[in-house]
Motif scaffolding. Structure first.
Motif, PDB file in Angstrom:
ATOM      1  N   GLN A  89     -22.152  31.665   8.099  1.00  0.00           N
ATOM      2  CA  GLN A  89     -23.075  32.621   7.246  1.00  0.00           C
ATOM      3  C   GLN A  89     -22.009  33.339   6.521  1.00  0.00           C
ATOM      4  OE1 GLN A  89     -26.846  33.522   6.494  1.00  0.00           O
ATOM      5  NE2 GLN A  89     -25.179  33.696   4.861  1.00  0.00           N
ATOM      6  N   HIS A  90     -21.245  33.909   7.419  1.00  0.00           N
ATOM      7  CA  HIS A  90     -20.337  34.872   6.676  1.00  0.00           C
ATOM      8  C   HIS A  90     -19.217  34.171   5.791  1.00  0.00           C
ATOM      9  CE1 HIS A  90     -18.036  38.669   6.508  1.00  0.00           C
ATOM     10  NE2 HIS A  90     -17.110  38.195   6.534  1.00  0.00           N
ATOM     11  N   PHE A  91     -18.537  33.444   6.202  1.00  0.00           N
ATOM     12  CA  PHE A  91     -17.261  32.883   5.433  1.00  0.00           C
ATOM     13  C   PHE A  91     -17.658  31.624   4.553  1.00  0.00           C
ATOM     14  CE2 PHE A  91     -15.206  34.784   9.261  1.00  0.00           C
ATOM     15  CZ  PHE A  91     -14.184  35.489   8.817  1.00  0.00           C
ATOM     16  N   GLY A  92     -18.706  30.664   5.015  1.00  0.00           N
ATOM     17  CA  GLY A  92     -19.040  29.496   4.401  1.00  0.00           C
ATOM     18  C   GLY A  92     -18.443  28.565   4.992  1.00  0.00           C
ATOM     19  N   ASN A  93     -18.675  27.352   4.581  1.00  0.00           N
ATOM     20  CA  ASN A  93     -17.842  25.942   4.982  1.00  0.00           C
ATOM     21  C   ASN A  93     -16.964  25.705   3.901  1.00  0.00           C
ATOM     22  OD1 ASN A  93     -18.398  24.688   7.550  1.00  0.00           O
ATOM     23  ND2 ASN A  93     -20.438  23.883   6.748  1.00  0.00           N
ATOM     24  N   ASN A  94     -15.806  26.429   4.007  1.00  0.00           N
ATOM     25  CA  ASN A  94     -14.842  26.089   2.915  1.00  0.00           C
ATOM     26  C   ASN A  94     -14.158  24.953   3.210  1.00  0.00           C
ATOM     27  OD1 ASN A  94     -15.677  28.663   2.046  1.00  0.00           O
ATOM     28  ND2 ASN A  94     -14.043  29.718   3.528  1.00  0.00           N
ATOM     29  N   VAL A  95     -13.520  24.229   2.179  1.00  0.00           N
ATOM     30  CA  VAL A  95     -12.767  23.005   2.188  1.00  0.00           C
ATOM     31  C   VAL A  95     -11.500  23.006   1.728  1.00  0.00           C
ATOM     32  CG1 VAL A  95     -15.005  21.596   2.276  1.00  0.00           C
ATOM     33  CG2 VAL A  95     -13.774  22.166   0.174  1.00  0.00           C
ATOM     34  N   VAL A  96     -10.739  22.431   1.934  1.00  0.00           N
ATOM     35  CA  VAL A  96      -9.171  22.379   1.517  1.00  0.00           C
ATOM     36  C   VAL A  96      -9.254  21.653   0.307  1.00  0.00           C
ATOM     37  CG1 VAL A  96      -6.782  21.775   1.817  1.00  0.00           C
ATOM     38  CG2 VAL A  96      -8.169  22.825   3.741  1.00  0.00           C
ATOM     39  N   LYS A  97      -8.715  21.998  -1.009  1.00  0.00           N
ATOM     40  CA  LYS A  97      -8.751  21.377  -2.017  1.00  0.00           C
ATOM     41  C   LYS A  97      -7.726  19.999  -1.769  1.00  0.00           C
ATOM     42  CE  LYS A  97      -7.952  21.982  -7.161  1.00  0.00           C
ATOM     43  NZ  LYS A  97      -7.515  22.502  -8.168  1.00  0.00           N
ATOM     44  N   GLY A  98      -8.574  18.989  -2.330  1.00  0.00           N
ATOM     45  CA  GLY A  98      -7.642  17.785  -2.135  1.00  0.00           C
ATOM     46  C   GLY A  98      -7.725  17.184  -0.894  1.00  0.00           C
ATOM     47  N   GLY A  99      -8.277  17.588   0.033  1.00  0.00           N
ATOM     48  CA  GLY A  99      -8.611  16.998   1.587  1.00  0.00           C
ATOM     49  C   GLY A  99      -7.598  17.876   2.449  1.00  0.00           C
ATOM     50  N   MET A 100      -8.199  17.945   3.787  1.00  0.00           N
ATOM     51  CA  MET A 100      -7.729  18.629   4.831  1.00  0.00           C
ATOM     52  C   MET A 100      -6.166  18.379   5.074  1.00  0.00           C
ATOM     53  SD  MET A 100      -8.565  20.890   7.096  1.00  0.00           S
ATOM     54  CE  MET A 100     -10.222  20.882   7.599  1.00  0.00           C
ATOM     55  N   ARG A 101      -5.893  17.258   4.638  1.00  0.00           N
ATOM     56  CA  ARG A 101      -4.431  17.012   4.796  1.00  0.00           C
ATOM     57  C   ARG A 101      -3.290  17.890   4.184  1.00  0.00           C
ATOM     58  NH1 ARG A 101      -0.821  13.254   6.365  1.00  0.00           N
ATOM     59  NH2 ARG A 101       0.979  12.600   4.795  1.00  0.00           N
ATOM     60  N   ASN A 102      -4.045  18.427   3.103  1.00  0.00           N
ATOM     61  CA  ASN A 102      -3.238  19.558   2.544  1.00  0.00           C
ATOM     62  C   ASN A 102      -2.804  20.790   3.398  1.00  0.00           C
ATOM     63  OD1 ASN A 102      -2.518  18.366   0.134  1.00  0.00           O
ATOM     64  ND2 ASN A 102      -4.487  18.783  -0.852  1.00  0.00           N
ATOM     65  N   LEU A 103      -3.512  21.053   4.504  1.00  0.00           N
ATOM     66  CA  LEU A 103      -3.404  22.113   5.702  1.00  0.00           C
ATOM     67  C   LEU A 103      -1.726  21.654   6.024  1.00  0.00           C
ATOM     68  CD1 LEU A 103      -3.399  24.589   7.191  1.00  0.00           C
ATOM     69  CD2 LEU A 103      -5.181  23.457   8.395  1.00  0.00           C
ATOM     70  N   PRO A 104      -2.033  20.328   6.904  1.00  0.00           N
ATOM     71  CA  PRO A 104      -0.657  20.106   7.676  1.00  0.00           C
ATOM     72  C   PRO A 104       0.240  19.877   6.661  1.00  0.00           C
ATOM     73  CG  PRO A 104      -2.255  18.306   7.661  1.00  0.00           C
ATOM     74  CD  PRO A 104      -3.057  19.514   7.061  1.00  0.00           C
ATOM     75  N   LEU A 105       0.294  19.425   5.359  1.00  0.00           N
ATOM     76  CA  LEU A 105       1.329  19.262   4.268  1.00  0.00           C
ATOM     77  C   LEU A 105       1.965  20.624   4.015  1.00  0.00           C
ATOM     78  CD1 LEU A 105       0.079  16.480   1.721  1.00  0.00           C
ATOM     79  CD2 LEU A 105       1.751  16.246   3.752  1.00  0.00           C
ATOM     80  N   SER A 106       1.100  21.508   3.828  1.00  0.00           N
ATOM     81  CA  SER A 106       1.676  22.852   3.600  1.00  0.00           C
ATOM     82  C   SER A 106       2.392  23.559   4.685  1.00  0.00           C
ATOM     83  CB  SER A 106       0.377  23.799   3.378  1.00  0.00           C
ATOM     84  OG  SER A 106      -0.293  24.228   4.151  1.00  0.00           O
ATOM     85  N   LEU A 107       1.796  23.257   6.063  1.00  0.00           N
ATOM     86  CA  LEU A 107       2.469  23.951   7.223  1.00  0.00           C
ATOM     87  C   LEU A 107       4.024  22.941   7.312  1.00  0.00           C
ATOM     88  CD1 LEU A 107      -0.304  23.929   9.581  1.00  0.00           C
ATOM     89  CD2 LEU A 107       1.108  25.723   8.973  1.00  0.00           C
TER      90      LEU A 107
END
Length: 525
Positions: free
Chosen positions: A217-235
């Motif tokens: 409710q507070h933060f929302g259901n946010n998504v990583v632009k271009g796909g969740m894979r961009n989280l590990p790729l950024s790391l």
């Protein structure tokens, strides 16, 4: 033999990557090893169905990770990490075409709930206001190592301590009946229990449903632009910029121990990598303890406890490429929701699916988390097309039969397609009338398929161990390993098998790094 690096991290899921990044930030020479052919683990994106259709293979939304300081501390935006914030947050739909939708605007959410109960709408607002009062404390608890038993006991002596402890122990059914009057509102909250394997009468399910509901409710259901894979790729980008290295297709067979300390790893191909200081593992804790270390190193007591470690119920995933966006029976705003939970009108629906799964049965009316990828990020599919993922749970690992008596066979390789047919038929009938006719490609991953694909998905599960009251906090995975330290003094746990548990939180990796910094005499800042 000369060492190849200072630290080895096993497993390139997002938690392993987070831990490796913090170690590299401290100036350690880090090598990250991943068995799979690419990084990401359960935070990955692939063209599972057809070219141009980019499915998040497991996790799709950023929820508890909104608490995380990792993106700011590591400057992940510089390496391609960007969040999209779709609205609505999620919807809950019923077979008669009615639905409750949770929006970022609390007033709109309460208006949606009020169609079923004005009192429940007021209660929802009160729960949210209470969450805001405790948000900083929740943040601190997630992003710090778990408190000791003594500290937990002290917290229970606070004025609100007994009430907080009661909520933590309360079942979903008890909490829902105590909190809401409409069965539809109870179903709205209870669906979050399915995510972490909490049936209506399981101890501790009430607090899980309450916390999940208020966080989204507070933060929302946010998504990583271009796909969740961009989280590990950024790391990975941060890690490599700080002189760390990553090796894929590197299957660690065992951790090498000399004089009571880890000195490196042996790979499945016979090669060795040696390290000077430490090894951190984001692998499933059962795999770390029983396979990579072994009973000879950890002792019979810990080995026995890890064999008894409960892994929870498995999941099945159905990936769908569609020739048009889905059209939900409930209409807008459900059509715009990146998450949709469908259920019957009663908590007994949840009781039945868990009872069937735990009894070894394929349930007659399965629950499927509906991920409407294009609603969250239109670029995931070609223009005008649709892309969905159905996460079906809970399910049995060993199939004893079919609750409906129609599917024959007890082998997942035999029954996965007929069972997927049941899911699609039910979803088309009850929730998305155009679903069956719009499918251009379907790919089904059964629990057995998932276990084959990902070594951390023991028995087709996605949580690194069930989130039961006796497998959380300082007891996760077991008390002897509850502070990210293993029986070998320079081997650490940094995955979802440690506090605070599963999901994309980035917390286990960062918390483990805090412990490692402390052991190395470094300042975590």
């Amino acid at each position: 033999m000369a060492a190849d690096c200072d630290a080895i991290v096993i497993g390139a899921g997002h938690n392993g990557l987070v831990c490796a990044c913090y170690l590299a930030r401290a100036g350690l020479d880090v090598v990250l090893l991943e068995k799979y052919g690419s990084i990401g683990g359960m935070s990955n994106t692939e063209e599972v169905t057809l070219p141009g259709y980019h499915s998040d293979t497991h996790a799709i939304c950023i929820q508890f990770a909104n608490f995380s300081p990792v993106p700011d501390e590591l400057g992940l935006a510089e390496y391609g990490y960007q969040l999209l914030r779709p609205d609505p947050c999620w919807s809950h739909a019923f077979p008669d075409g009615q639905a409750i939708t949770v929006f970022r605007d609390i007033d709109r959410t309460c208006q949606s709930i009020a169609r079923f109960s004005q009192r429940d709408a007021e209660t929802w607002r009160s729960l949210y206001e209470e969450f805001l009062q405790h948000k900083d404390a929740i943040n601190a608890s997630l992003n710090s190592p778990p408190p000791s038993f003594a500290d937990q006991a002290a917290q229970q002596q606070a004025p609100d301590g007994p009430d907080h402890f009661r909520l933590e122990m309360q079942s979903l059914r008890s909490w829902c009946h105590e909190t809401f009057e409409a069965e539809e509102t109870r179903c709205l909250a209870s669906a979050w229990g399915v995510h972490v394997g909490a049936a209506p009468d399981d101890v501790g399910g009430g607090s899980i449903a309450c916390l999940f509901s208020m966080v989204v409710q507070h933060f929302g259901n946010n998504v990583v632009k271009g796909g969740m894979r961009n989280l590990p790729l950024s790391l990975a980008g941060f890690l490599e910029a700080h002189n760390g290295s990553i090796r894929v297709d590197a299957d660690v067979k065992r951790i090498l121990i000399e004089s009571g300390r880890a000195v490196g790893v042996q790979l499945d191909d016979g090669g060795q990598i040696r390290c000077r200081k430490l090894i951190a593992s984001s692998a499933h804790p059962r795999h770390l303890v029983l396979d990579l270390l072994g009973e000879d190193q950890v002792g019979p007591t810990i080995a026995r406890k890890m064999r008894l470690y409960e892994v929870g119920e498995p999941v099945m995933v159905i990936y769908l490429a569609l020739d048009r966006p889905p059209e939900f029976k409930a209409g807008s705003p459900v059509n715009q929701s990146v998450y949709m939970h469908p259920s019957g009108h009663s908590l007994e629906y949840y009781s039945r699916i868990f009872s069937d799964a735990r009894g070894g049965l394929l349930t007659e009316h399965p629950f499927a988390l509906v991920c409407n990828d294009v609603a969250g990020d239109p670029g995931r599919a070609p223009a005008g097309k649709g892309l969905m993922k159905l996460v079906v749970q809970p399910l049995p690992w060993h199939i004893a039969g079919d609750a409906a008596g129609r599917i024959k066979g007890t082998n997942w390789d035999e029954v996965k397609e007929p069972f997927a047919d049941r899911v699609i038929e039910q979803m088309t009938r009850d929730d998305i009338p155009n679903l069956a006719d719009s499918i251009v490609k379907r790919v089904v991953h059964s629990p057995v398929d998932i276990a084959r694909l990902l070594p951390s998905a023991v028995q087709g599960t996605n949580t690194h161990g069930a989130t039961l009251p006796y497998q959380v906090g300082a007891m996760r995975p077991i008390p002897e390993l509850g502070g990210y330290r293993s029986p070998i003094d320079n081997v650490y746990l940094c995955g979802a098998g440690s506090h605070p548990g599963p999901g994309v939180t980035m917390a286990p990796g960062r918390n483990a790094a805090q412990v490692i910094y402390d052991d190395l005499g470094l300042t975590f800042a």
